[in-house]
Design a protein around this motif. Structure first.
Motif, PDB file in Angstrom:
ATOM      1  N   VAL A  63      53.116  33.533  47.268  1.00 10.36           N
ATOM      2  CA  VAL A  63      52.419  34.731  46.800  1.00 10.36           C
ATOM      3  C   VAL A  63      53.011  35.280  45.511  1.00 10.36           C
ATOM      4  CG1 VAL A  63      51.583  35.411  49.080  1.00 10.36           C
ATOM      5  CG2 VAL A  63      53.810  36.248  48.281  1.00 10.36           C
ATOM      6  N   ASP A  65      53.473  33.480  42.920  1.00 12.23           N
ATOM      7  CA  ASP A  65      52.670  32.812  41.892  1.00 12.23           C
ATOM      8  C   ASP A  65      51.229  33.313  41.951  1.00 12.23           C
ATOM      9  OD1 ASP A  65      54.922  31.234  41.293  1.00 12.23           O
ATOM     10  OD2 ASP A  65      54.373  29.788  42.866  1.00 12.23           O
ATOM     11  N   PRO A  66      50.457  33.083  40.872  1.00 11.70           N
ATOM     12  CA  PRO A  66      49.028  33.420  40.957  1.00 11.70           C
ATOM     13  C   PRO A  66      48.400  32.735  42.164  1.00 11.70           C
ATOM     14  CG  PRO A  66      49.634  32.918  38.690  1.00 11.70           C
ATOM     15  CD  PRO A  66      50.838  32.594  39.535  1.00 11.70           C
ATOM     16  N   LEU A  67      47.536  33.455  42.855  1.00 19.38           N
ATOM     17  CA  LEU A  67      46.935  32.905  44.059  1.00 19.38           C
ATOM     18  C   LEU A  67      46.095  31.674  43.724  1.00 19.38           C
ATOM     19  CD1 LEU A  67      45.874  36.207  45.874  1.00 19.38           C
ATOM     20  CD2 LEU A  67      47.935  34.828  46.237  1.00 19.38           C
ATOM     21  N   VAL A 106      55.692  41.582  43.561  1.00 21.04           N
ATOM     22  CA  VAL A 106      54.650  40.803  42.898  1.00 21.04           C
ATOM     23  C   VAL A 106      53.671  40.229  43.922  1.00 21.04           C
ATOM     24  CG1 VAL A 106      54.181  38.799  41.422  1.00 21.04           C
ATOM     25  CG2 VAL A 106      56.162  40.264  40.961  1.00 21.04           C
ATOM     26  N   GLY A 107      54.213  39.688  45.024  1.00 17.83           N
ATOM     27  CA  GLY A 107      53.348  39.121  46.050  1.00 17.83           C
ATOM     28  C   GLY A 107      52.412  40.161  46.645  1.00 17.83           C
ATOM     29  N   HIS A 109      51.406  42.846  45.184  1.00 25.11           N
ATOM     30  CA  HIS A 109      50.437  43.174  44.136  1.00 25.11           C
ATOM     31  C   HIS A 109      49.292  42.156  44.105  1.00 25.11           C
ATOM     32  CE1 HIS A 109      49.290  43.500  39.671  1.00 25.11           C
ATOM     33  NE2 HIS A 109      48.758  44.526  40.300  1.00 25.11           N
ATOM     34  N   HIS A 110      49.633  40.874  44.163  1.00 24.15           N
ATOM     35  CA  HIS A 110      48.602  39.848  44.161  1.00 24.15           C
ATOM     36  C   HIS A 110      47.648  40.016  45.339  1.00 24.15           C
ATOM     37  CE1 HIS A 110      51.189  36.909  41.561  1.00 24.15           C
ATOM     38  NE2 HIS A 110      50.455  37.726  40.822  1.00 24.15           N
ATOM     39  N   ARG A 113      45.373  43.145  45.005  1.00 24.70           N
ATOM     40  CA  ARG A 113      44.262  42.910  44.086  1.00 24.70           C
ATOM     41  C   ARG A 113      43.180  42.058  44.746  1.00 24.70           C
ATOM     42  NH1 ARG A 113      45.670  41.417  38.010  1.00 24.70           N
ATOM     43  NH2 ARG A 113      43.413  41.770  37.971  1.00 24.70           N
TER      44      ARG A 113
END
Length: 341
Positions: A63, A65-67, A106-107, A109-110, A113
């Motif tokens: 998570v 990284d970009p999904l 970050v995870g 946040h991904h 979104r």
């Protein structure tokens, strides 16, 4: 179907201890489940029970990284997103503290979104660690905690606090419908034998005949919730329509010392191995017990599995995993503290 779209549940961290039990419970309700996990600390064997289930899909990804496109292309199908993606035991989350912090911030946040774009309800699995080494006891949701922001546990403690802040900000801005569960100590079958948590440590050491390690003098307290009760609480929280801008404690309010827990385990296993005491880890909480009146009132939830029943099932599972045979009755007791050696 929900709002005219195909219903699909995403469980990030679904190959982990709690996550795999949650996947199984959701499948048992007839839900279609996508499990997202990087397998960094999970046991892939946890997925074997339902990897051939027609309603289950596993995607290996991080998570941080970009999904992955295979997930994003079905964004509009998701109606529920559970975020359980993070190492949860101190040895695991301290092994790569940067990744732990990024997973939480970050995870989250991904995934938030994704929830916003999907119009899906989002549940963050937070932790009792947000209370730190608490000065208030038992811990209520309105207690702001006593957390070291510079210690070795901060990557997890502060990471979860930041994840909570972001989650509630999304709700305040009307960008996502959110739930936040503060999970207290949870145990049961499918834990990793080497995950470093107190139940798995003591059970595996007792079954193997190795020295049994107790940190400090064993007088520090914890409250242990069996996995089926925890999963029930998470699912009730996700589905309750009246929860939003408040975290909810999920845990067992029955408090005991580590020594008392060990005595239960010694009784179940018949172990007679010596007990060795070692220094307490830095910032290790001295007392921990959830105040769960919010969960009782909002969710009609409280733990049902007694410790003796849950520990027996856990010991039996570990005995099978370790090839140690079934637990037997015993009369072992801690006689007195043993000096660190």
């Amino acid at each position: 179907m929900t709002d005219g779209k195909e219903e699909l549940v995403l469980v990030a961290g679904g190959a982990g201890f709690i996550g795999s039990h949650l996947c199984r419970a959701l499948l048992g309700q007839g839900r279609r489940v996508v499990c997202l996990d990087n397998l960094q600390t999970a046991r892939p064997v946890n997925l074997r029970l339902f990897e051939r289930h027609p309603g289950f899909e596993f995607i290996e990804a991080d998570v941080v990284d970009p999904l992955p496109p295979s997930l994003l292309e079905r964004t509009r199908q998701f109606t529920r997103i559970y975020n359980l993606a993070c190492a949860a035991s101190p040895p695991q989350y301290q092994a790569d503290p940067e990744h732990t912090m990024l997973t939480n911030v970050v995870g989250t946040h991904h995934l938030l979104r994704l929830a916003e774009e999907a119009g899906a309800r989002f549940l963050l699995s937070s932790t009792s660690e947000v209370y730190g080494d608490p000065e208030a006891h038992p811990q209520r949701e309105d207690y702001r905690g006593w957390v070291s922001c510079t210690g070795p546990r901060a990557c997890y403690d502060e990471g979860k606090r930041a994840a909570e802040a972001m989650t509630f900000d999304y709700a305040r801005m009307g960008r996502a419908e959110v739930r936040v569960a503060r999970i207290f100590n949870t145990y049961g079958p499918q834990m990793r034998p080497d995950d470093g948590r107190v139940v798995s440590n003591l059970v595996c050491q007792a079954l193997s005949g190795r020295e049994i390690t107790v940190y400090g003098d064993g007088s520090q307290t914890r409250s242990f919730c069996y996995i089926s009760d925890m999963v029930d609480g998470l699912m009730r929280l996700m589905e309750h329509d009246g929860v939003g801008m408040e975290p909810v404690n999920l845990g067992n309010p029955t408090e005991m010392t580590v020594n008392e827990l060990l005595n239960h385990i010694l009784d179940l296993t018949g172990a007679t191995a010596p007990v060795v005491h070692k220094p307490l880890p830095i910032d290790d909480p001295r007392r921990r017990r959830p105040e769960i009146s919010t969960a009782r009132k909002l969710l009609d939830w409280s733990p049902r599995v007694p410790l003796e029943e849950g520990l027996a099932a856990t010991c039996a599972w570990f005995a099978s995993e370790l090839g140690a045979g079934a637990p037997v009755e015993g009369k072992a007791r801690i006689k007195s503290p043993v000096a660190a050696g």
